[in-house]
Design an enzyme around this catalytic site. Structure first.
Site, short mmCIF file in Angstrom:
data_model
loop_
_atom_site.label_atom_id
_atom_site.label_comp_id
_atom_site.label_asym_id
_atom_site.label_seq_id
_atom_site.Cartn_x
_atom_site.Cartn_y
_atom_site.Cartn_z
N HIS A 88 -22.31 64.90 -8.56
CA HIS A 88 -21.65 63.90 -7.71
C HIS A 88 -21.14 62.71 -8.53
CE1 HIS A 88 -24.22 65.69 -4.26
NE2 HIS A 88 -23.21 66.46 -4.59
N HIS A 109 -17.56 68.08 1.60
CA HIS A 109 -18.54 68.05 0.50
C HIS A 109 -18.28 69.17 -0.50
CE1 HIS A 109 -22.02 66.68 -1.63
NE2 HIS A 109 -22.29 67.96 -1.86
N ASP A 169 -17.86 68.74 -4.47
CA ASP A 169 -18.55 69.52 -5.50
C ASP A 169 -17.55 70.18 -6.45
OD1 ASP A 169 -21.14 68.95 -4.73
OD2 ASP A 169 -21.35 70.72 -3.47
N HIS A 207 -21.24 75.91 -6.56
CA HIS A 207 -21.36 75.58 -7.99
C HIS A 207 -21.37 76.81 -8.89
CE1 HIS A 207 -21.92 71.38 -7.29
NE2 HIS A 207 -22.99 71.56 -6.56
ZN LIG Z 1 -22.93 68.44 -3.82
#
Ligand SMILES: [Zn+2]
Length: 295
Positions: A81, A238, A242, A265
């Site tokens: 973040h 969000h 990311d 991710h």
């Molecule tokens: Zn995150």
């Protein structure tokens, strides 16, 4: 993000204090200005030699619960973040100092970092900014997840998520990124998770600092947080946050269009590796060279 000719750093150091979401430990973090062509590096001030590790995809050692980087015995966890905030504000050079192995989670988004850095100011530096220019599309797909990148003279991310839970469902968002759209539309979107998974992580000694102050939690009835969501589609926002953090690990910004479908991710990192290896698909250049202008 944004199209800047010159490299940028912070005008002044900016400090934060908070808790690591997995370690539960209190950590002090200072983001300092750095010289041109330095990149983003993390320094562990709690270790005797104060070692540094570069925020680069080839230093990533784990992406299972958070993005963890390591080099020369210097391990730093949960960088995603802050990396997103730095990339969202087009900051190329910074030294991030911390006195623990895990960054503070703050409110589970990048808003605290983003606002504080913008308030202190951003300085232009005397060196050209390089960009990845996409020469031909790159696509990676596996088990319903996909990441693609296409040529474009803007910075665009589109993302689709599809969860069977009714509180999330299918959400799609496309955004053209610049400093303002990053702060107002993306930076404030918080991490989310299912309550039973968070409880399981805590049972195994992880997510020790996880709470409703730094994540959106969902149970079988819906969103648990009393204050509700910041946007009805906070979840897909969000995922874009990311993605910005993950792609910033390429070291220089991408000029192009990124399309994500159900990625996270792990899969984003798979994509970064294959994109970088596929050297026919990109080149690096300055904005002046793209515009063919004398500047
Ligand atoms: Zn995150």
């Amino acid at each position: 993000m944004g199209l800047y000719k010159w490299q940028r750093t912070l005008a002044k150091p900016v400090s934060f204090k908070g808790q690591g979401v997995h370690s539960g430990k209190t950590v002090h973090l200072t983001v300092n200005p750095a010289p041109t062509n330095f990149g983003i590096k993390f320094r562990r001030t709690d270790l005797p030699a104060k070692p540094m590790v570069t925020g680069h995809f080839n230093r990533v050692i784990d992406t299972s619960l958070a993005t963890v980087i390591g080099e020369n015995g210097c391990i730093v966890s949960t960088i995603e973040h802050l990396m997103a905030a730095l990339s969202g504000l087009s900051i190329d050079n910074a030294v991030v100092e911390l006195d623990e192995y895990e960054l503070p989670i703050m409110d589970g988004s990048a808003l605290v970092f983003t606002r504080a850095i913008r308030e202190k100011g951003i300085a232009e530096q005397n060196a050209r900014r390089l960009y990845f220019i996409i020469q031909e599309p790159v696509h990676l797909e596996n088990g319903g997840k996909s990441v693609s990148i296409y040529p474009d003279n803007r910075q665009i991310i589109s993302c689709t998520i599809d969860f069977s839970h009714a509180a999330i469902g299918r959400q799609t968002l496309e955004i053209e990124l610049n400093e303002d759209s990053f702060e107002s539309e993306i930076a404030g979107a918080r991490t989310f998770g299912f309550l039973h998974e968070m409880e399981l992580l805590q049972f195994y000694g992880l997510a020790r600092g996880g709470s409703l102050d730094n994540a959106v939690a969902i149970d079988e009835k819906g969103v648990v947080n009393q204050e509700g969501l910041r946007w009805p589609d906070e979840f897909v926002r969000h995922k874009i946050l990311d993605c910005i953090g993950d792609f910033s690990l390429l070291g220089i910004p991408v000029l192009g269009r990124i399309d994500l479908c159900k990625s996270g991710h792990n899969f984003n990192h798979e994509f970064l590796k294959s994109f970088f290896k596929n050297k026919r698909s990109w080149k690096t250049t300055t904005l002046c060279q793209i515009a063919n202008a004398v500047c």
